[in-house]
Design a protein around this motif. Structure first.
Motif, PDB file in Angstrom:
ATOM      1  N   ASP A 265     -45.424  11.243  27.233  1.00 51.08           N
ATOM      2  CA  ASP A 265     -45.262   9.945  26.354  1.00 51.08           C
ATOM      3  C   ASP A 265     -46.850   9.323  26.146  1.00 51.08           C
ATOM      4  OD1 ASP A 265     -44.329   7.736  25.082  1.00 51.08           O
ATOM      5  OD2 ASP A 265     -44.439   6.680  26.863  1.00 51.08           O
ATOM      6  N   ILE A 266     -47.195   9.057  25.040  1.00 54.78           N
ATOM      7  CA  ILE A 266     -48.351   8.581  24.941  1.00 54.78           C
ATOM      8  C   ILE A 266     -48.971   7.294  25.547  1.00 54.78           C
ATOM      9  CG2 ILE A 266     -49.878   7.431  23.042  1.00 54.78           C
ATOM     10  CD1 ILE A 266     -49.037   9.250  20.942  1.00 54.78           C
TER      11      ILE A 266
ATOM     12  N   THR B   5     -43.928   9.786  20.943  1.00 55.53           N
ATOM     13  CA  THR B   5     -44.758   8.633  20.347  1.00 55.53           C
ATOM     14  C   THR B   5     -43.620   7.648  19.863  1.00 55.53           C
ATOM     15  OG1 THR B   5     -46.098   8.194  18.508  1.00 55.53           O
ATOM     16  CG2 THR B   5     -44.827  10.071  18.233  1.00 55.53           C
TER      17      THR B   5
ATOM     18  N   GLN C  13     -46.716   4.039  16.804  1.00 63.75           N
ATOM     19  CA  GLN C  13     -47.926   5.046  17.055  1.00 63.75           C
ATOM     20  C   GLN C  13     -48.268   5.962  16.401  1.00 63.75           C
ATOM     21  OE1 GLN C  13     -46.324   5.602  20.966  1.00 63.75           O
ATOM     22  NE2 GLN C  13     -46.846   3.791  22.030  1.00 63.75           N
ATOM     23  N   ARG C  14     -47.511   6.101  15.200  1.00 66.10           N
ATOM     24  CA  ARG C  14     -48.051   7.374  14.212  1.00 66.10           C
ATOM     25  C   ARG C  14     -49.448   7.700  14.049  1.00 66.10           C
ATOM     26  NH1 ARG C  14     -43.278   8.976  11.584  1.00 66.10           N
ATOM     27  NH2 ARG C  14     -44.572  10.679  10.791  1.00 66.10           N
TER      28      ARG C  14
ATOM     29  N   VAL D 123     -50.887  10.523  16.157  1.00 63.99           N
ATOM     30  CA  VAL D 123     -50.349  11.605  16.202  1.00 63.99           C
ATOM     31  C   VAL D 123     -51.628  12.670  15.975  1.00 63.99           C
ATOM     32  CG1 VAL D 123     -49.198  13.431  14.590  1.00 63.99           C
ATOM     33  CG2 VAL D 123     -47.969  11.311  15.305  1.00 63.99           C
TER      34      VAL D 123
ATOM     35  N   ALA E 215     -53.275  13.000  18.918  1.00 71.25           N
ATOM     36  CA  ALA E 215     -52.483  13.828  19.798  1.00 71.25           C
ATOM     37  C   ALA E 215     -52.795  15.456  19.647  1.00 71.25           C
ATOM     38  CB  ALA E 215     -51.226  13.563  19.634  1.00 71.25           C
TER      39      ALA E 215
ATOM     40  N   TYR F  92     -44.794  16.959  18.266  1.00 70.41           N
ATOM     41  CA  TYR F  92     -44.746  15.673  18.751  1.00 70.41           C
ATOM     42  C   TYR F  92     -43.344  15.444  18.240  1.00 70.41           C
ATOM     43  CZ  TYR F  92     -45.477  14.099  13.972  1.00 70.41           C
ATOM     44  OH  TYR F  92     -45.316  13.730  12.585  1.00 70.41           O
TER      45      TYR F  92
END
Length: 207
Positions: A62-63, A89, A93-94, A97, A100, A108
């Motif tokens: 998880d972020i 995410t 919280q896009r 990405v 990430a 994701y």
């Protein structure tokens, strides 16, 4: 269901998510689909430690987690070539990405998710990680490695667009052609791209 991977070795998965209910749901879905959940963590620091100890086939992070967030944990796990990472995410919280991906995440998953979302994300991450391992074994230098990955990604897109191949099929075609003709995968990819430009080919799907 649980024996869907009966013909293959069951993949070992580590889950890191600070919300216990989501962690439980994830574990149940993975077990139902034939994966082995070998460890669970509620923070990024524990996730990194367990990844180093257990050496799983995949880590789901998880972020937003305490002590160390998922992005920092992903950098440690992916950077250490321990395992491929799938990032969890939320819709809000896009924007994270891209960060990430830069941290080394292979795929994701957006919450709330269903089993039909989870399995493809896991398989994409495993597939991309194995592709990168193949490419890195072929090319030594970091700069050349990155350029090779870019060429192969664009060539995969060209094959996927022209011949309706899946991403793994396109990679395997490039790999097999390189072996058959005693070429590097970079050379095969560059030829595919050159032919596409000569023919006025379409823009690669994943460029």
């Amino acid at each position: 269901m649980a024996d869907s991977q009966a013909g293959a070795e069951r993949k070992r998965v580590l889950i890191a998510e600070d919300e216990a209910l989501i962690r439980l749901d994830l574990a149940e879905m993975l077990v139902e689909e034939g994966y082995d959940v070998v460890g669970e963590a509620g923070d990024g620091e524990t996730a990194v430690r367990l990844a180093e100890e257990l050496r799983p086939d995949l880590v789901i992070l998880d972020i937003k987690m305490p002590i160390m967030d998922g992005l920092a944990a992903a950098e440690r796990i992916a950077g250490g070539r321990i395992a491929p990472v799938v990032i969890l995410t939320a819709f809000s919280q896009r924007d994270l990405v891209e960060r990430a991906r830069a941290a080394g995440a292979m795929a994701y998953l957006v919450k709330p998710f269903q089993k039909s979302d989870l399995v493809p994300a896991v398989e994409i991450a495993l597939s991309r990680y194995s592709e990168i391992a193949v490419l890195e074994s072929e090319v030594a230098g970091l700069t050349e490695r990155l350029e090779t990955r870019k060429s192969v990604e664009r060539a995969k897109g060209e094959l996927m667009t022209k011949y309706q191949m899946t991403e793994p099929q396109a990679f395997k075609w490039i790999q097999r052609t390189a072996m058959d003709h005693r070429m590097t995968m970079r050379e095969v990819a560059d030829r595919i791209l050159a032919e596409g430009q000569e023919a006025g080919g379409t823009q690669p799907a994943n460029s």
